[in-house]
Each structure stands twice: as structure tokens, then as C-alpha cells.
Design an enzyme around this catalytic site. Structure first.
Site, PDB file in Angstrom:
ATOM      1  CD  GLU A  93      40.144  22.164   5.898  1.00  0.00           C
ATOM      2  OE1 GLU A  93      39.223  22.960   6.193  1.00  0.00           O
ATOM      3  OE2 GLU A  93      40.532  21.980   4.734  1.00  0.00           O
TER       4      GLU A  93
ATOM      5  CD  GLU B 116      39.089  18.992   2.043  1.00  0.00           C
ATOM      6  OE1 GLU B 116      38.704  20.138   1.727  1.00  0.00           O
ATOM      7  OE2 GLU B 116      38.778  18.432   3.100  1.00  0.00           O
TER       8      GLU B 116
HETATM    9  C1  BG6 Z   1      37.498  22.423   3.369  1.00  0.00           C
HETATM   10  C2  BG6 Z   1      36.641  21.395   4.079  1.00  0.00           C
HETATM   11  O1  BG6 Z   1      37.853  23.408   4.246  1.00  0.00           O
HETATM   12  O2  BG6 Z   1      36.883  23.152   2.355  1.00  0.00           O
HETATM   13  C3  BG6 Z   1      35.574  20.753   3.221  1.00  0.00           C
HETATM   14  O3  BG6 Z   1      37.457  20.381   4.637  1.00  0.00           O
HETATM   15  C4  BG6 Z   1      34.892  21.831   2.389  1.00  0.00           C
HETATM   16  O4  BG6 Z   1      34.690  20.067   4.064  1.00  0.00           O
HETATM   17  C5  BG6 Z   1      35.945  22.489   1.518  1.00  0.00           C
HETATM   18  O5  BG6 Z   1      33.829  21.347   1.612  1.00  0.00           O
HETATM   19  C6  BG6 Z   1      35.386  23.537   0.577  1.00  0.00           C
HETATM   20  O6  BG6 Z   1      34.674  24.506   1.307  1.00  0.00           O
HETATM   21  P1  BG6 Z   1      33.174  24.875   0.943  1.00  0.00           P
HETATM   22  O7  BG6 Z   1      32.792  25.911   1.928  1.00  0.00           O
HETATM   23  O8  BG6 Z   1      33.186  25.374  -0.448  1.00  0.00           O
HETATM   24  O9  BG6 Z   1      32.393  23.601   1.096  1.00  0.00           O
END
Ligand code: BG6
Length: 463
Positions: A162, A363
Site C-alpha cells: 500500500e 487484505e
Molecule cells: C491496511 C494495512 O491498510 O490496513 C494493514 O496494510 C492494516 O497493515 C490494515 O493493519 C488495517 O488497518 P488498521 O489501522 O486497522 O490496522
């Protein structure tokens, strides 16, 4: 409509190094920008121990194998291999990931390895980080080193996690705001570093495949007003297409170029950049998706605020371009992130139509405050519902012609959220610790673990 997924669909689960491993100074590891970042006045857990996956990796992989995953997406901590970003290899660090890869292969789980997930070596940051060209050279050497070390067994690679969110949400992810001119010079260096990774992966690994890993969310206009639509066009380009057009077409997106011009931003190109950009391409796209974003055209009374963060969305504001808008048609989770499963299908269709490359989701998931019962259960029905709705849209996208090859949600095990600590949990496997008490770090299977296990086993979404 059938609820069956294609044979060989890649069911997976994902994590990153700094959010899980801990052991932040063990076996010769150097410090990364995540280790040194101030965490909200120490109110939330930092990454020093995280969930100690560094020492628990065998147990974690055994549990993931029991869940049935075919793919495990994880990242290498650059600072385990090169504690200062470059120089002499730290053999213990190199050996660690050899063991992780071998452990995965023992269970027939394919590694999908991210080269870098937000954790640039602090020593390189001290020299100017992604703002200076020498970081690109150090990254290239690091990538070559791990391709050579692991490429005989690890055939699937993701470049830099990202870069779009890292630059847009700089304050929350990196702990500092980057001025616009520097931000977009960093953009150029990150994207050139990625081009080197494409090139060297293909040259060094027989059968090696590599893809970019941006966070892609379609940007909706707040209304059908022409200028709201224009605002969405700009934010779609700045947030999404600038990155993927560079990766997949080898060029600067034209709307993004206009954005740079209107902000008086000039990018330094090195002599080799054009050739690199235009001749090295990915084999697939790894996409992270949590939600969609909605914007409107700001008016003069909105003033000159200049934050462009969007995780999650209403704090986006760039005068003259776009302003975040609360989408009245979408619900939010308890951390204020909008939920939009239908938007996942549209995002997948748009992405495939634009780039015609296979897509794997690396993700997608729900951050929530889970509760461990005295019997050792975690009844995370809300997470099952979230996943069910999104996976259903994946199936619909496949039926609509999208070459979606896999789904690897966030996250395999509980981990420390980027900026909301361990209380915001994403995993199929619960790790028993609080923000400040690490306890025994015991692992428990959540209800979603059994639900996902069944889904993988039957390759069918329960109706
Ligand atoms: C993504 C990242 O943007 O979001 C992860 O690649 C991150 O590393 C995930 O954990 C969720 O975001 P957050 O802020 O809830 O951890």
C-alpha cells in the site's frame, strides 16, 4: 446461482512482519520506522512484542494448516536481513525466513511474500527515506538478496504494501506529515523500486511471479452534480490509478499529472527510469480492500485544509480537488469504517476491466473488539457476517468475468493494528494479550476459524 468457487481457488490468510513478529531486537534485527514510531502517548500496544509470531511461528502455521489455507501472505522484515538497510547480511535473520518458508511448505501452503510492509529500516529513514534515490538502490539490493535466498521455494512475491495509503495516511502510519512535493518524489521512488523488483524477480527466480499490493477502493461522487463527479475522478486517480497505471501501464496517469502540475510538484527522474517503467510489468495484482470512499467538490468556504488521508474517509480534504463525504447509504463498523460489500464487486470489475490481470485479494476483514469467554471461545458472528458478505461479492465478480484467483483476508492471527493497538482485532486466531499486559500470548480458535475452515473444505459459501 451456484455458491461454489473455482477449483484451485487460493484461499489464504495474511499478516505483516511488524504487526505480528515482535522480537524487535532479537537475533541481530535492526530498528525500523515502525519500532521507533511514537504510539499515541503509549496508550496502545507497540510493536516490540506484538503477538510474538517470531517465536510462535510453528504453532501459528500449524493452526493455519488446520484451518486449511492454501496461501499464507506475510512480509519479511527488511531489518532482520539488513539491520541498517544495507551492508552485511544478518545470517540469523535470513535463516529465520528459511525456516518459516520450509514450515509452510511442509503443510503445502504457498508463501506469498511481501517485500516491505510499512517498516523501512530506520537507518535509511535517517538518510532521507523514500525521499532519496539511495533508498531505491538499497531496496533493490535487499530484494535481490531475498529472491536469491528463497526463490527456489517461494515463487509468489508482492512488492511494497500500500504505497498509496502509506503516503495518504502518512501521519498515522509513519508518524509524520510529508510535504506534498516530497510525498510525490517518494511516490516516484517507491514505484521505481517496485519496477526493479518486477525486473529482478523475473530474472532471478525461475517461474517467479510478482505483483503490486495497493489498497484499492472505488471513489464515489457524493451526488450526480458534475463537479462532484470531477472530484471523484481526481481522487480515484490520486488514490488508486496513479499507482496501478505506473505498475501496469508504465506511465503517469494524466489526471494525476494535472494534479501534480496544479500543486507545482515536479518529479526528478533518473536517466534509467523511463526504460525501467516501460518494460517491467507485474504478473498479477494483489489488492487490499476494506471499504469504498465518497467525495464531493469542496467549496471556497471549506478553506485551505490540506490533509488527504482516507483511512477512513471523511477526513479527506484537498481544496480545489475533493473533500470526504459521509455516504448515507453505508453502515459503519465500531471503528467508524464504512462497510460496502457491493463496492467490492464493483471495485474488482473496474480493476479487471482496466488492467486485465489476475487478481488476488490480499487484505479484507473486520477490525472488532473480540471477547474471550471463560470457556476459551470467541463468538465473532459479526466477523463471519462481514466475510460472508464480501466473499459472496467475490463470487459474483467471478461470475461476471473477473479473473479473481484467490482471497487472503486480514488477518490470519490477531495482530497490532497500525494505529489502534491490539484491541482492534482482525484474526481467525485470537491471541490473549491486552494493550499493556502480554500475558502468555496463548492462541485460541475463534468461531470464524471454524467457519472459514468449512468454507475452504467445501469450496462453497454457505447460504
Ligand atoms: C491496511 C494495512 O491498510 O490496513 C494493514 O496494510 C492494516 O497493515 C490494515 O493493519 C488495517 O488497518 P488498521 O489501522 O486497522 O490496522
Amino acid at each position: 446461482m451456484t455458491h461454489t468457487f473455482p477449483e484451485n481457488f487460493l484461499w489464504g490468510a495474511s499478516i505483516s512482519a511488524h504487526q505480528t513478529e515482535g522480537a524487535y531486537q532479537s537475533d541481530g534485527k535492526g530498528l525500523s520506522v515502525q519500532d521507533t514510531r511514537q504510539r499515541d502517548n503509549h496508550e496502545i500496544a507497540d510493536f516490540t512484542v506484538a503477538v510474538d509470531h517470531y517465536h510462535h511461528y510453528k504453532e501459528d502455521i500449524r493452526l493455519l494448516a488446520e484451518m486449511g489455507i492454501k496461501v499464507f501472505r506475510f512480509s519479511i522484515a527488511w531489518t532482520r536481513i539488513f539491520p541498517n538497510g544495507r551492508g552485511e547480511i544478518n545470517q540469523k535473520g535470513l535463516q529465520h525466513y528459511n525456516s518459516v518458508i520450509d514450515e509452510l511448505l511442509k503443510y503445502d501452503i504457498q508463501p506469498y511474500i511481501t517485500l516491505n510492509h510499512f517498516d523501512l529500516p530506520q537507518a535509511l529513514e535517517d538518510e532521507g527515506g523514500w525521499g532519496v534515490r539511495s533508498t531505491v538502490d538499497a531496496f533493490k539490493h535487499y530484494a535481490e538478496t531475498v529472491f536469491e535466498a528463497y526463490g527456489d521455494r517461494a515463487k509468489h512475491w508482492l512488492t511494497i504494501n500500500e504505497p498509496n495509503i502509506m503516503l495518504l495516511v502518512d501521519k498515522k502510519i509513519l508518524g509524520k506529515e510529508i510535504p506534498l512535493q516530497e510525498k510525490y518524489q517518494q511516490f516516484h521512488h517507491l514505484m521505481i523500486a517496485e519496477k526493479y523488483a518486477f525486473k529482478r524477480c523475473h530474472e532471478l527466480i525461475e517461474g517467479g511471479q510478482i505483483g503490486p499490493v495497493p489498497n484499492i477502493s472505488l471513489v464515489y461522487p457524493a451526488t450526480s452534480k458534475p463537479l462532484d463527479n470531477q472530484a471523484a475522478l481526481y481522487f480515484n486517480s490520486v488514490r488508486n490509478w496513479a499507482y496501478l497505471d505506473f505498475s501496469c501501464f508504465g506511465r503517469y496517469n494524466t489526471v494525476f499529472k494535472d494534479y501534480l502540475k496544479r500543486n507545482n510538484i515536479t518529479i526528478d527522474f533518473a536517466p534509467e527510469d523511463s526504460e525501467l517503467m516501460e518494460n517491467n510489468f507485474p504478473d498479477f495484482i494483489a489488492m487490499n480492500f476494506y471499504t469504498t470512499v465518497t467525495v464531493e467538490k469542496p467549496t471556497e468556504k471549506d478553506g485551505m485544509a490540506n490533509g488527504i488521508s482516507d483511512q477512513q474517509s471523511e477526513d479527506i480534504m484537498e481544496w480545489g480537488f475533493y473533500k470526504g463525504f459521509t455516504n448515507p447509504y453505508l453502515k459503519k463498523n465500531e471503528f467508524n469504517w464504512t462497510i460496502d460489500p457491493d463496492g467490492l464487486k464493483t471495485t474488482l470489475q473496474t480493476l479487471y476491466d482496466r488492467y486485465h490481470l489476475p487478481i488476488i485479494i490480499t487484505e479484507n476483514g473486520l477490525g472488532a473488539k473480540d471477547e474471550l469467554t471463560t470457556e476459551g471461545n470467541i463468538h465473532d458472528t459479526y466477523r463471519i457476517n462481514y466475510l460472508q458478505q464480501h466473499i459472496d461479492q467475490c463470487l459474483q465478480a467471478i461470475e461476471a468475468g473477473v479473473d479473481l484467483i484467490g482471497y487472503s483476508p486480514w488477518s490470519a492471527i490477531d495482530l497490532v493494528s497500525v494505529h489502534e493497538g491490539i484491541s482492534k482485532r482482525y484474526g481467525f486466531i485470537y491471541v490473549d494479550r491486552t494493550e499493556h499486559d502480554e500475558k502468555e500470548l496463548a492462541r485460541y480458535r475463534k468461531d470464524s476459524f471454524y467457519w472459514y475452515q468449512k468454507l475452504i473444505e467445501t469450496n462453497q459459501l454457505p447460504s
